[in-house]
Design a protein around this motif. Structure first.
Motif, mmCIF file in Angstrom:
data_model
loop_
_atom_site.group_PDB
_atom_site.id
_atom_site.type_symbol
_atom_site.label_atom_id
_atom_site.label_comp_id
_atom_site.label_asym_id
_atom_site.label_seq_id
_atom_site.Cartn_x
_atom_site.Cartn_y
_atom_site.Cartn_z
ATOM 1 N N ASN A 73 3.582 -7.623 7.697
ATOM 2 C CA ASN A 73 4.439 -6.713 6.946
ATOM 3 C C ASN A 73 3.705 -5.388 6.749
ATOM 4 O O ASN A 73 2.722 -5.319 6.023
ATOM 5 C CB ASN A 73 4.787 -7.358 5.592
ATOM 6 N N ARG A 74 4.214 -4.342 7.387
ATOM 7 C CA ARG A 74 3.526 -3.051 7.331
ATOM 8 C C ARG A 74 3.594 -2.416 5.941
ATOM 9 O O ARG A 74 2.912 -1.445 5.660
ATOM 10 C CB ARG A 74 4.091 -2.094 8.385
ATOM 11 N N PHE A 130 -2.089 1.499 8.348
ATOM 12 C CA PHE A 130 -0.795 1.047 7.800
ATOM 13 C C PHE A 130 -0.309 2.041 6.745
ATOM 14 O O PHE A 130 -0.463 1.813 5.541
ATOM 15 C CB PHE A 130 -0.928 -0.359 7.192
ATOM 16 N N PRO A 131 0.296 3.156 7.182
ATOM 17 C CA PRO A 131 0.692 4.213 6.246
ATOM 18 C C PRO A 131 1.694 3.760 5.187
ATOM 19 O O PRO A 131 1.779 4.348 4.124
ATOM 20 C CB PRO A 131 1.317 5.288 7.141
ATOM 21 N N GLU A 132 2.461 2.690 5.474
ATOM 22 C CA GLU A 132 3.478 2.257 4.502
ATOM 23 C C GLU A 132 2.919 1.270 3.475
ATOM 24 O O GLU A 132 3.593 0.927 2.513
ATOM 25 C CB GLU A 132 4.671 1.583 5.222
ATOM 26 N N ALA A 133 1.706 0.788 3.695
ATOM 27 C CA ALA A 133 1.143 -0.219 2.785
ATOM 28 C C ALA A 133 0.769 0.416 1.445
ATOM 29 O O ALA A 133 0.469 1.606 1.363
ATOM 30 C CB ALA A 133 -0.090 -0.850 3.421
ATOM 31 N N LYS A 134 0.815 -0.415 0.391
ATOM 32 C CA LYS A 134 0.365 0.031 -0.939
ATOM 33 C C LYS A 134 -1.020 -0.574 -1.159
ATOM 34 O O LYS A 134 -1.162 -1.800 -1.214
ATOM 35 C CB LYS A 134 1.336 -0.442 -2.014
ATOM 36 N N ILE A 135 -2.024 0.278 -1.270
ATOM 37 C CA ILE A 135 -3.408 -0.214 -1.279
ATOM 38 C C ILE A 135 -4.124 0.170 -2.565
ATOM 39 O O ILE A 135 -4.069 1.323 -3.006
ATOM 40 C CB ILE A 135 -4.166 0.317 -0.040
ATOM 41 N N ARG A 160 -2.778 7.816 -0.646
ATOM 42 C CA ARG A 160 -2.416 6.518 -0.071
ATOM 43 C C ARG A 160 -3.129 5.337 -0.735
ATOM 44 O O ARG A 160 -2.698 4.201 -0.619
ATOM 45 C CB ARG A 160 -2.785 6.520 1.430
ATOM 46 N N VAL A 161 -4.264 5.609 -1.385
ATOM 47 C CA VAL A 161 -5.061 4.517 -1.974
ATOM 48 C C VAL A 161 -5.302 4.815 -3.449
ATOM 49 O O VAL A 161 -5.675 5.933 -3.811
ATOM 50 C CB VAL A 161 -6.421 4.359 -1.244
#
Length: 277
Positions: free
Chosen positions: A109-110, A132-137, A162-163
């Motif tokens: 799951n991206r 994975f630009p769509e991931a929540k990190i 993004r992070v």
């Protein structure tokens, strides 16, 4: 001339028991000259000025005393990116690049929610964020210094948005549920200090030693991760030499499933993957 300086620097480093002395000498000279290492080969005949030789001598001396090459250069290459690297966090190891590659191959799951526990300089979280630009990190660490360095790396790589970074001992301050918990935690016993190289001992103690046994922090994470994993979520770990069986038992005891071991490129069992729920 460049060639002679390289030869004398290599000899000096060799005498001081530095592994790969020629490679180290090349990196340091290229750094001082602001050139790529490969470009030195086009410039062997070039004479060096005293303003170039002075800083080089100082760096070669410090390297001979066991200061890590990455600290002297101020950067380290990891998964194709250049990260800032200094004494605030552990120097990232090549094995951890392999952990990132293995984790990437397992993310279906991206838009996954991911937490990197013990992020250090941020190399795992930021490498995954780039892929994975769509991931929540979320990247967590107990060390304020390490988190500051990780945030500098995020800014440098344009990944700050993004992070998210959080000061936390393991998962203590972490809320919510995640598809993936990834961790390269300290896994060395304090009793094994005498076996470590001069370079490794320049890493922060908090990033190296887990306790008298060496497996304490990973055990704690294995016990607490289920409360932060979504059903079917994955725990991905880098572990130390000889720790495989004790962690396999711990995972089985806590009812993890799909437990899977992977060796590093040297054939050492280094990575553990397991799902929960």
């Amino acid at each position: 001339m460049v060639l002679q300086v390289l030869q004398s620097s290599t000899e000096y480093l060799k005498k001081h028991r530095i592994e790969n002395p020629r490679l180290n000498a090349e990196h340091l000279l290229a750094h001082v000259l602001g050139r790529k290492r490969i470009e030195l080969y086009l410039d062997f005949e070039r004479k060096l000025t005293e303003t170039e030789l002075g800083p080089l001598r100082e760096l070669v001396k410090r390297r001979g005393e066991g200061e890590p090459l990455q600290h002297l250069l101020g950067t380290v290459e990891f998964c194709g990116f250049t990260f800032l690297c200094d004494k605030r966090a552990m120097v990232p190891r090549p094995e951890t690049e392999q952990l990132v590659e293995l984790v990437e191959s397992k993310i279906e799951n991206r838009e996954s929610r991911i937490v990197d526990v013990g992020t250090g300089s941020g190399v795992i979280a930021l490498s995954l964020a780039a892929k994975f630009p769509e991931a929540k990190i979320l990247a967590v660490d107990v060390s304020e210094d390490a988190l500051a360095l990780a945030q500098e790396n995020a800014a440098r790589l344009n990944l700050s948005s993004r992070v998210r970074f959080l000061e936390s001992r393991l998962l203590e301050n972490v809320e919510g549920a995640f598809d993936l918990i990834v961790a390269n935690l300290p896994y060395i016993s304090t009793q094994d200090r005498h076996t470590l190289s001069r370079e490794v001992l320049r890493d922060p103690e908090i990033a190296l030693f887990a306790g008298a046994r060496g497996d304490e922090l990973v055990h704690e994470l294995i016990a607490n991760a289920p409360s932060r994993l979504r059903p079917g979520g994955m725990l991905a770990l880098e572990i130390g030499l000889g720790q495989r069986d004790v962690f396999l038992s711990a995972l089985a005891e806590k009812n993890y499933r799909d437990i899977c071991l992977k060796n590093d490129y040297n054939g050492v069992t280094r990575f553990l993957f397991a799902r929960y729920g």
